[in-house]
Motif scaffolding. Structure first.
Motif, PDB file in Angstrom:
ATOM      1  N   ARG A 133       0.899  -1.169   0.122  1.00 21.82           N
ATOM      2  CA  ARG A 133       0.044  -0.081   0.110  1.00 21.82           C
ATOM      3  C   ARG A 133       0.723   1.254   0.001  1.00 21.82           C
ATOM      4  O   ARG A 133       0.373   2.082  -0.551  1.00 21.82           O
ATOM      5  CB  ARG A 133      -0.843  -0.131   1.389  1.00 21.82           C
ATOM      6  N   GLU A 134       1.965   1.260   0.648  1.00 17.75           N
ATOM      7  CA  GLU A 134       2.878   2.363   0.916  1.00 17.75           C
ATOM      8  C   GLU A 134       3.632   2.431  -0.558  1.00 17.75           C
ATOM      9  O   GLU A 134       3.592   3.594  -0.842  1.00 17.75           O
ATOM     10  CB  GLU A 134       4.102   2.282   1.972  1.00 17.75           C
ATOM     11  N   ALA A 135       3.947   1.377  -1.061  1.00 16.68           N
ATOM     12  CA  ALA A 135       4.567   1.417  -2.286  1.00 16.68           C
ATOM     13  C   ALA A 135       3.645   1.841  -3.709  1.00 16.68           C
ATOM     14  O   ALA A 135       4.134   2.785  -4.422  1.00 16.68           O
ATOM     15  CB  ALA A 135       5.156  -0.016  -2.877  1.00 16.68           C
ATOM     16  N   CYS A 136       2.489   1.605  -3.397  1.00 12.95           N
ATOM     17  CA  CYS A 136       1.357   2.342  -4.498  1.00 12.95           C
ATOM     18  C   CYS A 136       1.457   3.763  -4.370  1.00 12.95           C
ATOM     19  O   CYS A 136       1.412   4.594  -5.469  1.00 12.95           O
ATOM     20  CB  CYS A 136       0.249   1.588  -4.333  1.00 12.95           C
ATOM     21  N   GLN A 191       3.835   5.604  -3.421  1.00 11.79           N
ATOM     22  CA  GLN A 191       5.145   6.421  -4.021  1.00 11.79           C
ATOM     23  C   GLN A 191       5.284   6.210  -5.452  1.00 11.79           C
ATOM     24  O   GLN A 191       5.793   6.847  -6.339  1.00 11.79           O
ATOM     25  CB  GLN A 191       6.440   5.421  -3.149  1.00 11.79           C
ATOM     26  N   LEU A 192       4.786   5.030  -6.003  1.00  7.20           N
ATOM     27  CA  LEU A 192       4.533   4.739  -7.456  1.00  7.20           C
ATOM     28  C   LEU A 192       3.830   5.637  -8.220  1.00  7.20           C
ATOM     29  O   LEU A 192       4.199   6.246  -9.166  1.00  7.20           O
ATOM     30  CB  LEU A 192       4.188   3.171  -7.824  1.00  7.20           C
ATOM     31  N   SER A 193       2.920   6.121  -7.455  1.00  8.15           N
ATOM     32  CA  SER A 193       1.936   7.084  -8.189  1.00  8.15           C
ATOM     33  C   SER A 193       2.170   8.565  -8.024  1.00  8.15           C
ATOM     34  O   SER A 193       1.890   9.408  -8.909  1.00  8.15           O
ATOM     35  CB  SER A 193       0.500   6.747  -7.601  1.00  8.15           C
ATOM     36  N   THR A 194       2.994   8.729  -7.166  1.00  9.21           N
ATOM     37  CA  THR A 194       3.135  10.301  -6.777  1.00  9.21           C
ATOM     38  C   THR A 194       4.447  10.819  -6.859  1.00  9.21           C
ATOM     39  O   THR A 194       5.027  11.807  -6.880  1.00  9.21           O
ATOM     40  CB  THR A 194       2.825  10.598  -5.197  1.00  9.21           C
ATOM     41  N   SER A 195       5.619   9.698  -6.843  1.00 13.35           N
ATOM     42  CA  SER A 195       7.223  10.275  -6.926  1.00 13.35           C
ATOM     43  C   SER A 195       7.805   9.533  -8.256  1.00 13.35           C
ATOM     44  O   SER A 195       7.168   8.906  -8.954  1.00 13.35           O
ATOM     45  CB  SER A 195       7.875   9.502  -5.876  1.00 13.35           C
ATOM     46  N   LYS A 196       8.856  10.121  -8.434  1.00 13.86           N
ATOM     47  CA  LYS A 196       9.707   9.829  -9.555  1.00 13.86           C
ATOM     48  C   LYS A 196      10.759   8.484  -9.516  1.00 13.86           C
ATOM     49  O   LYS A 196      11.755   8.381 -10.109  1.00 13.86           O
ATOM     50  CB  LYS A 196      10.317  11.074 -10.370  1.00 13.86           C
ATOM     51  N   LEU A 234      12.718  -1.028  -2.253  1.00 17.01           N
ATOM     52  CA  LEU A 234      13.703  -1.014  -1.047  1.00 17.01           C
ATOM     53  C   LEU A 234      13.232  -0.012   0.127  1.00 17.01           C
ATOM     54  O   LEU A 234      13.160  -0.323   1.175  1.00 17.01           O
ATOM     55  CB  LEU A 234      15.005  -0.381  -1.601  1.00 17.01           C
ATOM     56  N   ALA A 235      12.703   1.114  -0.389  1.00 14.29           N
ATOM     57  CA  ALA A 235      12.101   1.958   0.352  1.00 14.29           C
ATOM     58  C   ALA A 235      10.950   1.396   1.292  1.00 14.29           C
ATOM     59  O   ALA A 235      10.625   1.849   2.538  1.00 14.29           O
ATOM     60  CB  ALA A 235      11.565   3.278  -0.184  1.00 14.29           C
ATOM     61  N   ALA A 236      10.143   0.345   0.523  1.00 14.42           N
ATOM     62  CA  ALA A 236       8.983   0.100   1.431  1.00 14.42           C
ATOM     63  C   ALA A 236       9.302  -1.086   1.986  1.00 14.42           C
ATOM     64  O   ALA A 236       8.553  -1.890   3.111  1.00 14.42           O
ATOM     65  CB  ALA A 236       7.778  -0.618   0.409  1.00 14.42           C
ATOM     66  N   GLY A 237      10.565  -1.685   2.210  1.00 13.92           N
ATOM     67  CA  GLY A 237      11.069  -2.552   3.052  1.00 13.92           C
ATOM     68  C   GLY A 237      11.408  -4.085   2.620  1.00 13.92           C
ATOM     69  O   GLY A 237      11.789  -5.030   3.265  1.00 13.92           O
TER      70      GLY A 237
END
Length: 310
Positions: free
Chosen positions: A260-263, A265-270, A278-281
């Protein structure tokens, strides 16, 4: 004093290296003098293999080292009556093989000290090791028959094949022989009712707050034991609460939150997909892709194309 999984797996590799050398000298060069050492070493391998995986389920204190007694029993039997060892070694391999398969059957939450990211691979290595021990025991039965009927003419070829298979199994097993770094003492497990309770819901809520506030889910070495210690509760109570409230295992619960956190980041970051994983764990991109597909039903790249914010 407690012994950790990596210590057992390191011992297992060393023991197997010694056994491989002795087998080569005994059967490759036909040096009969090494037969005694092979007999003495034979019951040690399955016992250490079992203790290695048991150390991923709980810390192994001296009271959990009962397999050492099985080794001693084999040695005493050999000293008292050299004819006994073959059947006893056979039962030792079969016994520890079935114990490993039983531990595997309990599921991922039984390995409370293993990192959640590695549980899939660890369970595969565990069932492979258990099956290999059982197969080795069955091979011993065939060898006994071969010695009776054919004077052991096929023993060398069969042992070479079995040893080669064991090299692969032990290699796979040792590559996952680590536990999450935990120093807290082990708590007792408790018996819980099968119904969802208010306490169960509270535990799950507390875990999600830990993920949001402390970003605990981003720890690549996160384990059930670490989660339980953060809450000050027994492993079983935390595991059962997640199972009942969410209907999933601990690893699925943690990875669902990570996805859920990765989603987001995928939708809002570059960030690249690797950076997001890696950021999601997640320790590896392959684990991330597999869990993303399980939770979302699409690959990360496909989902990003359809949901990326302008």
């Amino acid at each position: 004093m407690t012994l950790r999984a990596h210590q057992f797996f390191a011992s297992l590799i060393a023991l197997y290296a010694v056994q491989s050398l002795l087998v080569s000298l005994r059967w490759g060069y036909e040096i009969d003098g090494f037969s005694t050492y092979l007999i003495l070493l034979a019951p040690v391998l399955p016992a250490v293999a079992y203790m290695s995986y048991a150390a991923l389920a709980r810390r192994q204190t001296f009271q959990h080292l009962w397999p050492v007694g099985v080794i001693a029993l084999n040695w005493l039997a050999f000293a008292a009556l050299p004819v006994i060892p073959d059947p006893l070694i056979l039962m030792t391999y079969l016994g520890f093989g079935f114990l490993l398969l039983r531990l595997w059957w309990k599921g991922t939450d039984a390995l409370s000290l293993s990192p959640i990211n590695d549980e899939r691979e660890i369970r595969f290595a565990m069932v492979l090791t258990g099956a290999a021990l059982v197969l080795s025991g069955l091979t011993d039965i065939y060898l006994i028959i071969d010695f009776i009927q054919n004077d052991g003419r096929n023993a060398g070829l069969i042992l070479t094949f079995v040893q080669t298979a064991f090299v692969v199994v032990i290699g796979v097993s040792a590559s996952f022989g680590r536990a999450a770094d935990m120093t807290e003492p082990e708590s007792e497990t408790v018996s819980l009712a099968p119904e969802v309770t208010e306490k169960d819901s509270e535990i799950v809520d507390r875990l999600e707050r830990l993920f949001v506030q402390d970003e605990l889910h981003r720890d690549e070495d996160l384990s059930l034991r670490r989660l339980a210690r953060k809450l000050g509760l027994p492993d079983r109570q935390v595991s059962n609460a997640i199972n009942r409230v969410r209907g999933m295992s601990v690893s699925q619960f943690v990875n669902d939150f990570r996805i859920r956190e990765a989603c987001t980041q995928l939708s809002t970051s570059k960030k690249t997909i690797m950076e997001v994983s890696l950021a999601a764990g997640f320790a590896t991109k392959s684990n991330f892709n597999r869990e993303f597909l399980r939770v979302i039903g699409q690959t990360p790249s496909q989902w990003r194309k359809e949901n990326r914010s302008n």
